[in-house]
Scaffold this motif. Structure first.
Motif, PDB file in Angstrom:
ATOM      1  N   ARG A 207       0.869  -1.172   0.000  1.00  0.00           N
ATOM      2  CA  ARG A 207       0.000   0.000   0.000  1.00  0.00           C
ATOM      3  C   ARG A 207       0.910   1.228   0.000  1.00  0.00           C
ATOM      4  O   ARG A 207       1.907   1.269   0.728  1.00  0.00           O
ATOM      5  N   HIS A 208       0.565   2.196  -0.804  1.00  0.00           N
ATOM      6  CA  HIS A 208       1.353   3.426  -0.903  1.00  0.00           C
ATOM      7  C   HIS A 208       0.662   4.486  -0.047  1.00  0.00           C
ATOM      8  O   HIS A 208      -0.366   5.039  -0.432  1.00  0.00           O
ATOM      9  N   ILE A 209       1.229   4.754   1.111  1.00  0.00           N
ATOM     10  CA  ILE A 209       0.674   5.741   2.044  1.00  0.00           C
ATOM     11  C   ILE A 209       1.668   6.889   2.174  1.00  0.00           C
ATOM     12  O   ILE A 209       2.852   6.670   2.428  1.00  0.00           O
ATOM     13  N   GLU A 210       1.192   8.107   1.994  1.00  0.00           N
ATOM     14  CA  GLU A 210       2.082   9.256   2.122  1.00  0.00           C
ATOM     15  C   GLU A 210       1.518  10.242   3.140  1.00  0.00           C
ATOM     16  O   GLU A 210       0.309  10.374   3.300  1.00  0.00           O
ATOM     17  N   MET A 211       2.435  10.912   3.828  1.00  0.00           N
ATOM     18  CA  MET A 211       2.059  11.898   4.833  1.00  0.00           C
ATOM     19  C   MET A 211       2.404  13.293   4.317  1.00  0.00           C
ATOM     20  O   MET A 211       3.536  13.538   3.886  1.00  0.00           O
ATOM     21  N   GLN A 212       1.410  14.177   4.358  1.00  0.00           N
ATOM     22  CA  GLN A 212       1.658  15.574   4.003  1.00  0.00           C
ATOM     23  C   GLN A 212       2.313  16.268   5.189  1.00  0.00           C
ATOM     24  O   GLN A 212       1.755  16.296   6.285  1.00  0.00           O
ATOM     25  N   VAL A 213       3.518  16.788   4.987  1.00  0.00           N
ATOM     26  CA  VAL A 213       4.206  17.500   6.066  1.00  0.00           C
ATOM     27  C   VAL A 213       4.344  18.972   5.704  1.00  0.00           C
ATOM     28  O   VAL A 213       4.331  19.347   4.526  1.00  0.00           O
ATOM     29  N   PHE A 214       4.471  19.794   6.754  1.00  0.00           N
ATOM     30  CA  PHE A 214       4.700  21.227   6.581  1.00  0.00           C
ATOM     31  C   PHE A 214       5.650  21.676   7.675  1.00  0.00           C
ATOM     32  O   PHE A 214       5.517  21.269   8.831  1.00  0.00           O
ATOM     33  N   ALA A 215       6.614  22.500   7.298  1.00  0.00           N
ATOM     34  CA  ALA A 215       7.560  23.037   8.274  1.00  0.00           C
ATOM     35  C   ALA A 215       7.791  24.509   7.968  1.00  0.00           C
ATOM     36  O   ALA A 215       7.682  24.937   6.810  1.00  0.00           O
ATOM     37  N   ASP A 216       8.083  25.278   9.005  1.00  0.00           N
ATOM     38  CA  ASP A 216       8.385  26.692   8.791  1.00  0.00           C
ATOM     39  C   ASP A 216       9.846  26.968   9.136  1.00  0.00           C
ATOM     40  O   ASP A 216      10.593  26.064   9.535  1.00  0.00           O
ATOM     41  N   SER A 217      10.247  28.205   8.975  1.00  0.00           N
ATOM     42  CA  SER A 217      11.642  28.578   9.221  1.00  0.00           C
ATOM     43  C   SER A 217      11.908  28.892  10.687  1.00  0.00           C
ATOM     44  O   SER A 217      13.002  29.331  11.037  1.00  0.00           O
ATOM     45  N   HIS A 218      10.911  28.625  11.554  1.00  0.00           N
ATOM     46  CA  HIS A 218      11.049  28.882  12.986  1.00  0.00           C
ATOM     47  C   HIS A 218      11.213  27.583  13.789  1.00  0.00           C
ATOM     48  O   HIS A 218      11.112  27.594  15.011  1.00  0.00           O
ATOM     49  N   GLY A 219      11.425  26.478  13.077  1.00  0.00           N
ATOM     50  CA  GLY A 219      11.660  25.210  13.755  1.00  0.00           C
ATOM     51  C   GLY A 219      10.421  24.376  13.992  1.00  0.00           C
ATOM     52  O   GLY A 219      10.499  23.314  14.617  1.00  0.00           O
ATOM     53  N   ASN A 220       9.264  24.816  13.492  1.00  0.00           N
ATOM     54  CA  ASN A 220       8.023  24.060  13.680  1.00  0.00           C
ATOM     55  C   ASN A 220       7.789  23.119  12.501  1.00  0.00           C
ATOM     56  O   ASN A 220       8.007  23.492  11.346  1.00  0.00           O
ATOM     57  N   ALA A 221       7.331  21.912  12.794  1.00  0.00           N
ATOM     58  CA  ALA A 221       7.004  20.945  11.742  1.00  0.00           C
ATOM     59  C   ALA A 221       5.831  20.094  12.199  1.00  0.00           C
ATOM     60  O   ALA A 221       5.805  19.633  13.346  1.00  0.00           O
ATOM     61  N   ILE A 222       4.854  19.895  11.306  1.00  0.00           N
ATOM     62  CA  ILE A 222       3.682  19.069  11.618  1.00  0.00           C
ATOM     63  C   ILE A 222       3.320  18.256  10.375  1.00  0.00           C
ATOM     64  O   ILE A 222       3.874  18.465   9.290  1.00  0.00           O
ATOM     65  N   HIS A 223       2.377  17.339  10.552  1.00  0.00           N
ATOM     66  CA  HIS A 223       1.825  16.636   9.393  1.00  0.00           C
ATOM     67  C   HIS A 223       0.344  16.975   9.279  1.00  0.00           C
ATOM     68  O   HIS A 223      -0.310  17.325  10.275  1.00  0.00           O
ATOM     69  N   LEU A 224      -0.179  16.893   8.066  1.00  0.00           N
ATOM     70  CA  LEU A 224      -1.593  17.190   7.795  1.00  0.00           C
ATOM     71  C   LEU A 224      -2.328  15.916   7.388  1.00  0.00           C
ATOM     72  O   LEU A 224      -3.125  15.907   6.458  1.00  0.00           O
ATOM     73  N   TYR A 268      13.925  20.688   6.664  1.00  0.00           N
ATOM     74  CA  TYR A 268      12.897  21.054   5.696  1.00  0.00           C
ATOM     75  C   TYR A 268      12.138  22.313   6.083  1.00  0.00           C
ATOM     76  O   TYR A 268      11.906  22.592   7.260  1.00  0.00           O
ATOM     77  N   VAL A 269      11.706  23.055   5.048  1.00  0.00           N
ATOM     78  CA  VAL A 269      10.837  24.218   5.206  1.00  0.00           C
ATOM     79  C   VAL A 269       9.840  24.204   4.048  1.00  0.00           C
ATOM     80  O   VAL A 269      10.239  24.030   2.898  1.00  0.00           O
ATOM     81  N   GLY A 270       8.555  24.378   4.368  1.00  0.00           N
ATOM     82  CA  GLY A 270       7.530  24.422   3.335  1.00  0.00           C
ATOM     83  C   GLY A 270       6.721  23.138   3.282  1.00  0.00           C
ATOM     84  O   GLY A 270       6.677  22.359   4.237  1.00  0.00           O
ATOM     85  N   ALA A 271       6.061  22.912   2.123  1.00  0.00           N
ATOM     86  CA  ALA A 271       5.210  21.731   1.930  1.00  0.00           C
ATOM     87  C   ALA A 271       6.024  20.591   1.345  1.00  0.00           C
ATOM     88  O   ALA A 271       6.799  20.780   0.404  1.00  0.00           O
TER      89      ALA A 271
END
Length: 649
Positions: A207-224, A268-271
């Motif tokens: 199964r091909h499962i992908e996680m959308q991640v987002f990070a900013d230039s302030h050290g924060n990173a999350i997944h959507l 990483y930074v961005g989408a």
């Protein structure tokens, strides 16, 4: 916020980025090749710049031309979209060197994740699970073959650079490895300028499962949250959905944690997207997933994430690139309902999904609650052989997965694509497949169910009868316009005769085949049949270019009146004639004139829209003529070579 943005892309993604940019008050700047001078993304932009000839290598892939257009238009930032230069380290650096903000990750992150072998080594160091395999630098074919044997078949050969299924081959037997490696390396070299590959263990129920991640230039990173992209053909995604069927909250948190760790390890930074391969045997489970690669850009399938989160990912990209912090924390990310996306392509499922080019005589999409359509073309546009043949993305959202699939299937039924062939009917069948709806699927699902999804080949006599009826009506109207009145029975066009049933045989040419429609007149009314079949009740017809195009459940049938004065086709029955099945470039001619060939033998390789297609002999015989040369562009239907059939062939 930025006041202006140049979109270094084309088609539906350029149009989609412009929508958000305009909403945010930005001036939008398009770039285009000569072939795209009248394209939709050019029309929608506030400003547009020509950057070169049709081939992408001379226009959309030329960094200097993009930068020059950005400077000339005084663009504050460049959004690369996906494909083309979106994951090009040199392009990101060039933007920075010229004082233009690149709406994407820093060059170091692109470089770190751009080569799959280095990315996997980085993930192993970060504690992210990685698929077993060989990811080293040694590229000697005998060595790679030995490594494949040690890993154990089946294995997957994958290009170190790039993505999109290019340079990828599954190998099930040791004896098949050499040919597969040669093809993968050649395709990788042509697509990415880098022939290097890696070897991985092939998961048998993946199964091909992908996680959308987002990070900013302030050290924060999350997944959507995640997307399931398991419905693939030739390693290219066909239908994507969110959330993944069978995904538990606990497993989502586990995969999400691994994805965020991967993003942080890359600086990483961005989408971005972290792609995992999961063992689907027995359902998704803890510990049953492994890192495949990271896409350092926005994904084609990002709208399904937008649908279930209510977020605009392009807006997030702009805000992060502008230096803002992420708008949400991890525990604030929504997940509501179910969304599914289908990629509508100009391709012919009945001819092994070969790309289909030509003018879009008609293009129309339905409007429905829960339906979103992203497209970069409109009626009258040309689908050319120079770029990806995507026509549109249809995204459906419902309260449940079943509801979303219903919306999607009905929308595909109501979609009108006339001119080039499309995969609309195939996609609708896929959305309605009981096994897919029941969750019994993996990345091999389409290949396993291909015959039932594509449906019957050959002519649909009901569709032909419908087209013949439309053709007769058109001819009748044309004659009526020319003639003010009927002066005598001999001038009538209703099949009048003195005795017996009135019949008229209408000779047609249908998809290159000779077909006769029969018109009978009873009580003044005409009845059209083809091989005893009456006109379809669920079809539509459009008359253009002296032909009738019938569309029925996504399947197109083209017919026209047959000109009996032209006689028989000189090539009819000539099974030795080898034609190009699509517009493309001749990559290789594998035989010489005078060579003896067997039916099924490989004759030539043609590349179209970044995919290779092998032409094979349909008869035993001798190569009598080679009409195409390596490196030449060749038109659909053009002669490639002629095989003189052997006696009895």
């Amino acid at each position: 916020m930025f006041k202006s943005v140049l979109i270094a892309n084309r088609g539906e993604i350029a149009c989609r980025i412009m929508r958000t940019a305009k909403r945010m008050g930005m001036r939008t700047i398009a770039v285009h090749s000569q072939a795209d001078a009248k394209a939709l993304h050019v029309k929608l932009a506030d400003e547009a710049h020509l950057i070169g000839p049709a081939p992408a290598a001379q226009s959309y892939l030329v960094i200097e031309k993009i930068i020059a257009a950005a400077k000339a238009s005084k663009a504050e930032c460049i959004h690369p979209g996906y494909g083309f230069l979106s994951e090009n380290t040199a392009f990101a650096k060039a933007c920075a060197d010229n004082g233009i903000v690149f709406v994407g990750p820093p060059p170091s992150a692109i470089e770190a994740m751009g080569l799959k072998d280095r990315a996997k080594a980085l993930m192993e160091k970060a504690g992210v699970p990685v698929v077993p395999g060989y990811h080293g630098d040694k590229q000697d074919p005998p060595f790679l073959k030995r490594k494949a044997y040690e890993i154990g078949y089946p294995v997957l050969i994958k290009a170190v650079a790039g993505g999109g299924g290019k340079g990828m081959r599954r190998v099930d037997k040791h004896a098949d490895f050499d040919d597969a490696l040669e093809g993968a390396m050649r395709e990788a070299q042509n697509a990415f300028g880098d022939a290097r590959v890696l070897i991985e263990k092939y998961i048998t129920a993946p199964r091909h499962i992908e996680m959308q991640v987002f990070a900013d230039s302030h050290g924060n990173a999350i997944h959507l949250n995640e997307r399931d992209c398991s419905l693939q053909r030739r390693h290219q995604k066909v239908i994507e959905e969110a959330p993944a069927p069978g995904m538990s909250d606990a497993l989502r948190a586990e995969m999400g944690q691994a994805a965020v760790a991967a993003a942080k390890a890359a600086g990483y930074v961005g989408a971005g997207t972290i792609e995992f391969i999961a063992d689907g045997a027995g359902g998704l489970k803890s510990g049953g997933f492994w890192f495949m690669e990271m896409n350092t850009r926005l994904q084609v399938e990002h709208p399904v994430t937008e649908a279930v989160t209510g977020l605009d990912l392009v807006e997030w990209q702009f805000r992060v690139a502008h230096g803002e912090k992420l708008p949400l924390k991890q525990d604030q990310v929504p997940l509501e309902g179910h969304a599914v996306e289908a990629r509508l392509y100009a391709e012919d499922p009945e001819k092994s999904f070969l790309p289909s080019t030509g003018r879009l005589i008609a293009l129309d999409f339905p409007k429905a609650d829960g339906l979103r359509v992203d497209t970069g073309v409109e009626s009258g546009d040309e689908v050319t052989p120079f770029y990806d043949p995507m026509i549109a993305k249809l995204i459906a959202k419902g309260e449940t997965r079943e509801a979303a699939l219903d919306i999607l299937a009905n929308a595909l039924d109501a979609t009108v694509v006339i001119g080039p062939r499309s995969n609309a009917g195939f996609l609708a069948a896929l959305a309605r497949s009981p096994d897919f709806r029941g969750g019994a699927f993996d990345t091999g699902f389409i290949d396993t169910h291909l015959s039932e999804l594509v449906g019957a080949h050959g002519l649909d006599h009901e569709a032909v009868a419908f087209g013949a009826e439309a053709l007769m009506a058109s001819e009748h109207d044309r004659v009526a316009e020319r003639r003010e009145s009927i002066d005598s029975p001999w001038d009538a066009d209703d099949g009048f005769q003195l005795s017996g049933t009135r019949r008229l045989i209408v000779p047609l040419i249908v998809e290159g085949q000779k077909v006769n429609a029969e018109v009978t007149y009873e009580g003044g009314a005409a009845k059209v049949t083809v091989n005893g079949a009456s006109p379809a009740a669920d079809a539509m017809a459009i008359i253009a270019d002296d032909a009738v195009y019938v569309l029925q459940r996504g399947r197109q049938t083209k017919l026209a009146l047959r000109d009996l004065s032209l006689g028989e086709d000189a090539n009819e029955g000539g099974g030795g004639l080898v034609r190009a099945p699509m517009h493309g470039k001749v990559l290789a001619v594998l035989v010489e004139q005078g060579a003896t060939v067997a039916r099924g033998q490989r004759l030539a390789i043609i590349e179209a829209m970044k995919m290779e297609h092998t032409l094979t002999a349909s008869v035993d015989g001798t190569v009598a003529e080679i009409a195409a040369s390596v490196g030449a562009q060749i038109a659909e239907g053009a002669k490639v070579m002629m095989i003189a059939p052997a006696d009895g062939a």
